[in-house]
Design an enzyme around this catalytic site. Structure first.
Site, mmCIF file in Angstrom:
data_model
loop_
_atom_site.group_PDB
_atom_site.id
_atom_site.type_symbol
_atom_site.label_atom_id
_atom_site.label_comp_id
_atom_site.label_asym_id
_atom_site.label_seq_id
_atom_site.Cartn_x
_atom_site.Cartn_y
_atom_site.Cartn_z
ATOM 1 N N LYS A 43 -33.286 -54.947 -50.414
ATOM 2 C CA LYS A 43 -32.840 -55.533 -51.661
ATOM 3 C C LYS A 43 -31.355 -55.896 -51.604
ATOM 4 O O LYS A 43 -30.849 -56.694 -52.392
ATOM 5 C CB LYS A 43 -33.057 -54.539 -52.824
ATOM 6 C CG LYS A 43 -34.498 -54.154 -53.043
ATOM 7 C CD LYS A 43 -34.581 -52.963 -54.006
ATOM 8 C CE LYS A 43 -36.007 -52.472 -54.104
ATOM 9 N NZ LYS A 43 -36.075 -51.217 -54.869
ATOM 10 N N ASP A 103 -23.549 -52.152 -40.215
ATOM 11 C CA ASP A 103 -22.983 -50.835 -39.927
ATOM 12 C C ASP A 103 -23.149 -50.590 -38.418
ATOM 13 O O ASP A 103 -22.370 -51.095 -37.618
ATOM 14 C CB ASP A 103 -23.705 -49.819 -40.811
ATOM 15 C CG ASP A 103 -23.136 -48.422 -40.722
ATOM 16 O OD1 ASP A 103 -21.915 -48.279 -40.624
ATOM 17 O OD2 ASP A 103 -23.921 -47.456 -40.740
ATOM 18 N N LYS A 131 -18.690 -53.267 -41.005
ATOM 19 C CA LYS A 131 -17.936 -52.075 -40.573
ATOM 20 C C LYS A 131 -17.914 -52.085 -39.047
ATOM 21 O O LYS A 131 -18.659 -51.331 -38.400
ATOM 22 C CB LYS A 131 -18.634 -50.810 -41.054
ATOM 23 C CG LYS A 131 -18.725 -50.642 -42.556
ATOM 24 C CD LYS A 131 -19.221 -49.215 -42.851
ATOM 25 C CE LYS A 131 -19.926 -49.119 -44.157
ATOM 26 N NZ LYS A 131 -20.564 -47.798 -44.357
ATOM 27 N N PHE A 152 -18.320 -45.388 -47.230
ATOM 28 C CA PHE A 152 -19.594 -45.766 -47.847
ATOM 29 C C PHE A 152 -19.290 -46.524 -49.134
ATOM 30 O O PHE A 152 -18.650 -46.000 -50.037
ATOM 31 C CB PHE A 152 -20.480 -44.554 -48.122
ATOM 32 C CG PHE A 152 -21.887 -44.974 -48.414
ATOM 33 C CD1 PHE A 152 -22.741 -45.323 -47.377
ATOM 34 C CD2 PHE A 152 -22.342 -45.098 -49.719
ATOM 35 C CE1 PHE A 152 -24.034 -45.765 -47.633
ATOM 36 C CE2 PHE A 152 -23.627 -45.547 -49.992
ATOM 37 C CZ PHE A 152 -24.467 -45.877 -48.938
ATOM 38 N N ASP A 159 -26.144 -50.337 -52.311
ATOM 39 C CA ASP A 159 -26.588 -49.227 -53.150
ATOM 40 C C ASP A 159 -26.283 -47.879 -52.531
ATOM 41 O O ASP A 159 -26.077 -47.742 -51.331
ATOM 42 C CB ASP A 159 -28.103 -49.306 -53.352
ATOM 43 C CG ASP A 159 -28.871 -48.954 -52.078
ATOM 44 O OD1 ASP A 159 -28.632 -49.618 -51.045
ATOM 45 O OD2 ASP A 159 -29.681 -48.004 -52.102
ATOM 46 N N ARG A 165 -26.143 -51.180 -57.366
ATOM 47 C CA ARG A 165 -26.192 -52.560 -56.855
ATOM 48 C C ARG A 165 -25.580 -53.542 -57.841
ATOM 49 O O ARG A 165 -25.037 -54.567 -57.461
ATOM 50 C CB ARG A 165 -27.648 -52.983 -56.615
ATOM 51 C CG ARG A 165 -28.370 -52.203 -55.540
ATOM 52 C CD ARG A 165 -29.701 -52.883 -55.244
ATOM 53 N NE ARG A 165 -30.625 -52.009 -54.548
ATOM 54 C CZ ARG A 165 -30.648 -51.794 -53.231
ATOM 55 N NH1 ARG A 165 -29.767 -52.379 -52.463
ATOM 56 N NH2 ARG A 165 -31.535 -50.983 -52.686
HETATM 57 P P1 IMP Z 1 -27.182 -50.812 -39.698
HETATM 58 O O1 IMP Z 1 -28.611 -51.052 -39.372
HETATM 59 O O2 IMP Z 1 -26.705 -49.475 -39.214
HETATM 60 O O3 IMP Z 1 -26.275 -51.942 -39.266
HETATM 61 O O4 IMP Z 1 -27.060 -50.675 -41.263
HETATM 62 C C1 IMP Z 1 -27.205 -51.769 -42.098
HETATM 63 C C2 IMP Z 1 -27.885 -51.354 -43.360
HETATM 64 O O5 IMP Z 1 -27.405 -50.095 -43.804
HETATM 65 C C3 IMP Z 1 -27.579 -52.353 -44.464
HETATM 66 O O6 IMP Z 1 -28.727 -53.157 -44.686
HETATM 67 C C4 IMP Z 1 -27.320 -51.483 -45.677
HETATM 68 O O7 IMP Z 1 -28.480 -51.407 -46.461
HETATM 69 C C5 IMP Z 1 -27.053 -50.114 -45.167
HETATM 70 N N1 IMP Z 1 -25.623 -49.730 -45.299
HETATM 71 C C6 IMP Z 1 -24.737 -49.560 -44.284
HETATM 72 N N2 IMP Z 1 -23.540 -49.198 -44.751
HETATM 73 C C7 IMP Z 1 -23.661 -49.146 -46.093
HETATM 74 C C8 IMP Z 1 -22.727 -48.833 -47.163
HETATM 75 O O8 IMP Z 1 -21.542 -48.536 -46.978
HETATM 76 N N3 IMP Z 1 -23.241 -48.894 -48.418
HETATM 77 C C9 IMP Z 1 -24.534 -49.211 -48.689
HETATM 78 N N4 IMP Z 1 -25.418 -49.520 -47.732
HETATM 79 C C10 IMP Z 1 -24.995 -49.475 -46.438
#
Ligand code: IMP
Ligand code: MG
Length: 181
Positions: A43, A103, A131, A152, A159, A165
């Site tokens: 979402k 992330d 990040k 975060f 969210d 959100r």
């Molecule tokens: P990754 O797969 O580790 O790159 O993480 C990406 C997903 O993690 C994104 O689609 C977000 O939903 C969630 N995410 C990563 N960091 C945050 C944050 O600081 N706040 C909220 N959601 C996050």
């Protein structure tokens, strides 16, 4: 009042809308004469993608996927589960995969691999926040709104456990909020 759970505003709604407009212009220039299918990861990317799509002056179709790796915590589980897949035909199309934030890079890397099996003409990625220092796989997005430090964050689609959100800005959540749940 959800504002009270925010420690610090990182990006104001004004900063976000200016940057989204810039990204839209950049994408418009890069895709002249090309049909775009924007694949939006629900979402979180819903807010960013609807604003970004309106800043793009090209033929564009919208599609959605639900991919989750987070439980209700603030750390990725490392395993991405797709519970809603694309419906549009992507063969020969120029796909832009859109998420709210990158992330570790696991979500984008996993979804790019899945989308490749549809034989699109190209796949690029767009994320509002990045990040960079958290990356584990060297993934680099093509269109990034803001590079942010490792906090975060919530708001504008992002969210914590499904909430926050709808904040119009992006802010750092008070750690005391995690302690509550
Ligand atoms: P990754 O797969 O580790 O790159 O993480 C990406 C997903 O993690 C994104 O689609 C977000 O939903 C969630 N995410 C990563 N960091 C945050 C944050 O600081 N706040 C909220 N959601 C996050
Ligand atoms: Mg997400």
């Amino acid at each position: 009042m959800i504002n009270q759970d925010i420690k610090e505003i990182l990006l104001t709604d004004d900063q976000i809308s200016k940057r989204v407009a810039e990204l839209g212009e950049e994408i418009t220039k890069d895709y002249v004469g090309k049909d775009i299918v924007m694949v939006v990861l629900l979402k979180g990317a819903a807010y960013f993608a609807t604003d970004l799509s309106r800043a793009i002056d090209s033929n564009l179709r919208l599609d959605f996927m639900v991919a989750s790796s987070y439980g209700n915590g603030t750390q990725t589980s490392g395993c991405v589960v797709v519970s809603l897949d694309v419906k549009e035909s992507l063969a020969g199309k120029h796909v832009i995969l859109v998420d709210d934030i990158i992330d570790t890079g696991t979500t984008f890397a996993t979804i790019i691999n899945l989308l490749k099996s549809h034989n699109p003409a190209s796949i690029k990625t767009a994320a509002l926040c990045d990040k960079v220092e958290r990356r584990i796989n060297g993934l680099q997005a093509d269109y990034v709104g803001f590079t942010i430090p490792d906090n975060f964050v919530v708001g504008y689609g992002l969210d914590y456990a499904g909430n926050y959100r709808n904040l119009p800005y992006i802010g750092i959540l008070k750690p005391s909020v995690y302690a509550r749940t």
